[in-house]
Scaffold this motif. Sequence first.
Motif, PDB file in Angstrom:
ATOM      1  N   ARG A 124     -27.448  20.817  -8.696  1.00 31.89           N
ATOM      2  CA  ARG A 124     -26.518  19.907  -9.346  1.00 31.89           C
ATOM      3  C   ARG A 124     -27.272  18.879 -10.180  1.00 31.89           C
ATOM      4  NH1 ARG A 124     -23.478  20.416  -4.221  1.00 31.89           N
ATOM      5  NH2 ARG A 124     -21.675  21.719  -4.684  1.00 31.89           N
ATOM      6  N   ASP A 163     -25.263  23.360 -12.008  1.00 33.71           N
ATOM      7  CA  ASP A 163     -23.953  22.716 -11.950  1.00 33.71           C
ATOM      8  C   ASP A 163     -24.090  21.370 -12.660  1.00 33.71           C
ATOM      9  OD1 ASP A 163     -21.524  21.615 -11.397  1.00 33.71           O
ATOM     10  OD2 ASP A 163     -21.659  21.823  -9.217  1.00 33.71           O
ATOM     11  N   ARG A 206     -22.739  17.898 -14.188  1.00 34.85           N
ATOM     12  CA  ARG A 206     -21.644  16.967 -13.979  1.00 34.85           C
ATOM     13  C   ARG A 206     -21.960  15.623 -14.624  1.00 34.85           C
ATOM     14  NH1 ARG A 206     -19.713  17.914  -7.681  1.00 34.85           N
ATOM     15  NH2 ARG A 206     -19.896  20.194  -7.676  1.00 34.85           N
TER      16      ARG A 206
END
Length: 206
Positions: A63, A96, A98
């Motif tokens: 992430r 990922d 974000r």
Amino acid sequence: ACPRVEVRDASRKEPPAGARALYTTSATTVIACRADVCDPVGYPSERNITGALLRLASQRAPRIFFLVGHGEIDLSSQNDSGYSGVAALLRDQGFDVRALVGPATAELPSEADVVIAAAPERDLLPQELSLLDRYLEGGGRLLALSEPGLRSNLYSDLLLRWGFDLEDGVIVDPASSPLLKDPTPLNLLVHLFAPYNPVTRTLSRR
């Protein structure tokens, strides 16, 4: 030759169970599957196939949190100075991606593998700097990017404390051409310049 990877032709009439929906929604010639989870590869290049295998092999996608709220680069922008292509590349490689709204964040997400501060134009709030400081002390990873002439307190109050300094300069290759008898430091390593960037807009392509 890898014993753990099976390669076979799968027609649209008899696709793997997890690939049936992909055949109707994606124009792809290669699909990677793990059990019933399938990933469209797209154009069958080495990078695309490797990226699909990495995504399927990962138990959890790493992430990446991009700090926003201080005039950072725009991951959704598709103009010349936008970074939507960077976000797409990261996602293609199994990350990922974000957004992390700094001023509204009371605590950094524990699942953050790396926080990227991409050239903030304005100062961070004191509590944001404290959060990043604690994140780094706990072994967190921070990638700080800078634009020429921009010096927010991320650099003066955080990076300097961690031993990093930023100096204005030009990257050069002193021996970029073996044909020159006396190569000078003015043989630029980078020769294509962004016309909208303050540090390069006055440099010619020669």
